[in-house]
Enzyme design. Structure first.
Site, PDB file in Angstrom:
ATOM      1  N   GLU A   1      54.036 -47.702 -34.996  1.00  0.00           N
ATOM      2  CA  GLU A   1      53.482 -46.431 -35.494  1.00  0.00           C
ATOM      3  C   GLU A   1      54.606 -45.393 -35.425  1.00  0.00           C
ATOM      4  OE1 GLU A   1      50.291 -46.329 -32.712  1.00  0.00           O
ATOM      5  OE2 GLU A   1      49.442 -48.163 -33.548  1.00  0.00           O
TER       6      GLU A   1
ATOM      7  N   ASN B   1      39.553 -45.866 -34.165  1.00  0.00           N
ATOM      8  CA  ASN B   1      40.352 -45.476 -35.324  1.00  0.00           C
ATOM      9  C   ASN B   1      39.634 -44.333 -36.035  1.00  0.00           C
ATOM     10  OD1 ASN B   1      42.224 -48.058 -37.101  1.00  0.00           O
ATOM     11  ND2 ASN B   1      42.661 -47.015 -35.192  1.00  0.00           N
TER      12      ASN B   1
ATOM     13  N   PHE C   1      43.780 -43.740 -41.254  1.00  0.00           N
ATOM     14  CA  PHE C   1      43.736 -43.086 -39.948  1.00  0.00           C
ATOM     15  C   PHE C   1      44.833 -42.041 -39.763  1.00  0.00           C
ATOM     16  CE2 PHE C   1      45.813 -47.309 -39.545  1.00  0.00           C
ATOM     17  CZ  PHE C   1      47.127 -46.866 -39.484  1.00  0.00           C
TER      18      PHE C   1
ATOM     19  N   TYR D   1      51.420   0.229 -44.975  1.00  0.00           N
ATOM     20  CA  TYR D   1      51.088  -1.067 -45.567  1.00  0.00           C
ATOM     21  C   TYR D   1      49.860  -1.718 -44.940  1.00  0.00           C
ATOM     22  CZ  TYR D   1      55.643  -1.316 -47.966  1.00  0.00           C
ATOM     23  OH  TYR D   1      56.733  -1.098 -48.776  1.00  0.00           O
TER      24      TYR D   1
ATOM     25  N   TYR E   1      43.198 -58.973 -39.057  1.00  0.00           N
ATOM     26  CA  TYR E   1      43.547 -57.893 -38.131  1.00  0.00           C
ATOM     27  C   TYR E   1      42.311 -57.074 -37.769  1.00  0.00           C
ATOM     28  CZ  TYR E   1      45.315 -53.600 -36.140  1.00  0.00           C
ATOM     29  OH  TYR E   1      45.507 -52.547 -35.289  1.00  0.00           O
TER      30      TYR E   1
ATOM     31  N   HIS F   1      42.616 -47.747 -23.840  1.00  0.00           N
ATOM     32  CA  HIS F   1      42.979 -46.598 -24.665  1.00  0.00           C
ATOM     33  C   HIS F   1      42.399 -45.282 -24.139  1.00  0.00           C
ATOM     34  CE1 HIS F   1      44.453 -49.630 -27.315  1.00  0.00           C
ATOM     35  NE2 HIS F   1      44.667 -48.808 -28.326  1.00  0.00           N
TER      36      HIS F   1
ATOM     37  N   ARG G   1      47.125  -0.031 -46.838  1.00  0.00           N
ATOM     38  CA  ARG G   1      47.212  -0.066 -48.296  1.00  0.00           C
ATOM     39  C   ARG G   1      47.295  -1.493 -48.850  1.00  0.00           C
ATOM     40  NH1 ARG G   1      52.501   1.482 -51.193  1.00  0.00           N
ATOM     41  NH2 ARG G   1      52.993   2.344 -49.148  1.00  0.00           N
TER      42      ARG G   1
END
Length: 509
Positions: free
Chosen positions: A413, A195, A328, A280, A53, A83, A283
């Protein structure tokens, strides 16, 4: 600035911040052997024809498709171009500069199987200030920051655009001007480049650096407001903090005490103050800001690790061994970004409340809205409204990104981190908070004017001198937007913290 020498796998947070701030950077150490070994394993697999792969297959849901050896270079080219589908505003130049350095350092660890020429393309662009134009949106923070890293890689191949020393040019023209050949990818290199969590991580680190400066300035503004409002420093007594034991609370209380130390204003009412307790927002600063500081520190630990990590896939682990995993997936970065969003939101919330005290004559004992001749002049009336608007905007942005997920790539995915936009929002949130702190600093400085000739603590007086170099006292209403812009920049640049002797970011490393 002093050039940064990055040791792959062991860079420090201060190294990354220096690059963000514009320092030149180069890789240090002897990584050539690791790079060569990793690449040799990839080439052996290609030569043997072993189906692996990322080397000779398709990607994602197409991982079962075997690619012919003759098409491996085309496969990598197609991967990058297909991409590169980001959208939205371009990432800031400083972020891209950091991205190039971080990606080069990750690849230089030798587990990604790329040739030295790939790393040289990244470092060459960095050193020439040739920064790929990268759209900020389009990554879900899993399977790597695919779209933005594809834009980065495409620019190094001669596609898209590059900002060369501030001028936006076609990428091919920019590469020609710096004498760098367009990058031609071979087996596995495209996947190694796109990646990884580097975009999410650089964005989160950018947010971290800005938020740390905001944190410093918020402590300064908080101390200045306590003195301006003739508040008490008794709640910062270290014995109170020790009984609870929270480390951030202990540190913040000490900082506040140190900032107020030597104040003639404080001494003027130490024994004759009729107030029993302060609100507050004055303080409880050690309790709130201490918790904020601890959150920032926790996020910094995660990001320091991630910035040095190898997060692409598959990884070269040993002789003849290329293994697929999930480094990734940016869940650690998503959680860190969400933590930082909560932290910066609370910084702004507390500052806005102190600002509200400063302009309220009932609470402050000072003129309404700190205006001279109030009525004719509105003073800081609407400056407080601006602070309130920004505080509420940050509350909306603080919703955690990490609890969202959406399946992609035909359900291959099927769980994603949303780290990228979770980190990207931090830049705007930090600027919003810096403006809130800027408003408070302007108002607190004005309130101190009403106590003159008494002086506050020496460290706070240095901050007041810094502000007065840029912002005059408000003797009558004037166009205030440039003053707020100046105060905001003093916060974001770190000038406020520096004037007071604070640098929380440096303490994180």
């Amino acid at each position: 600035m002093t050039p940064v020498s990055l040791n792959p796998g062991a860079a420090r947070l201060t190294d990354w911040r220096a690059i963000l701030d514009g320092a030149a950077a180069a890789l240090a150490g002897d990584s050539a052997g690791r790079i060569a070994s990793g690449r040799a394993i990839v080439e052996e697999i290609v030569a043997a024809g072993t189906v692996t792969y990322g080397v000779n297959t398709g990607f994602g849901k197409l991982a079962s498709v075997r690619i012919a050896d003759a098409d491996l270079a085309t496969l990598q080219r197609n991967l990058i171009l297909s991409h590169a589908v980001g959208t939205g505003p371009a990432l800031p130049d400083a972020v891209v500069r950091l991205l190039l350095a971080m990606k080069a350092a990750s690849l230089a660890r030798g587990a990604s199987g790329v040739r030295p020429v790939v790393i040289a393309a990244l470092t060459g662009a960095l050193q020439a200030d040739a920064l790929p134009v990268i759209p900020a949106k389009g990554s879900v923070g899993a399977s790597g920051d695919l779209a933005p890293l594809a834009h980065m890689t495409a620019a190094l191949m001669g596609f898209g655009e590059i900002r060369l020393k501030g001028e936006t040019l076609p990428a091919a023209e920019a590469l020609k001007r710096i004498g760098q050949a367009p990058l031609a990818l071979v087996a596995k290199e495209g996947l190694a480049l796109i990646n990884g969590t580097q975009v999410s991580t650089t964005l989160a680190l950018t947010g971290l650096a800005a938020i740390a400066r905001v944190f410093d300035a918020a402590l300064v503004a908080g101390a200045l407001s306590v003195d301006a409002l003739k508040g008490s420093d008794t709640p910062f007594d270290p014995r109170i903090q020790a009984l609870r034991g929270q480390p951030g609370q202990i540190k913040v209380a000490k900082v506040l005490l140190d900032l107020i130390a030597g104040s003639a204003i404080r001494e003027s009412h130490r024994h004759g103050d009729s107030k029993v307790q302060d609100p507050y927002s004055l303080r409880c600063q050690p309790q709130v800001m201490g918790a904020v500081g601890d959150l920032i520190g926790n996020a910094a630990v995660t990001l320091a690790i991630e910035a040095n990590a190898v997060t692409d896939n598959p990884l070269v682990l040993g002789v003849g061994e290329i293994v697929s995993g999930g480094n990734f997936h940016a869940e650690p970065v998503a959680f860190a970004a969400d933590t930082l969003a909560l932290a910066v939101c609370e910084i702004g919330n507390l500052s806005e409340r102190r600002m509200a005290l400063l302009v309220d004559p009932v609470m402050s004992g000072l003129p309404p809205f700190l205006a001279r001749d109030a009525g004719l002049n509105s003073g800081f009336m609407i400056a407080q409204v601006t602070a309130a608007a920004l505080a509420s905007e940050n509350k909306q942005k603080a919703y955690p990104a990490s609890v969202d997920t959406i399946p992609t790539s035909a359900n291959q995915e099927d769980h994603v981190s949303m780290a990228t936009h979770g980190a990207f929002r931090l830049i705007e949130m930090a600027r919003n908070a810096a403006s809130i702190i800027g408003v408070e600093l302007m108002a607190a400085a004005e309130a101190i004017e009403h106590h003159r000739p008494l002086k506050t603590g020496p460290r706070l007086e240095r901050v007041l001198a810094l502000l007065r170099e840029r912002i005059a006292p408000l003797t009558e209403d004037r166009y205030l937007a440039p003053d707020l812009a100046a105060a905001t920049e003093c916060v974001l640049s770190g000038a406020v913290g520096q004037a007071a002797g604070l640098d929380y970011f440096a303490a994180l490393t």
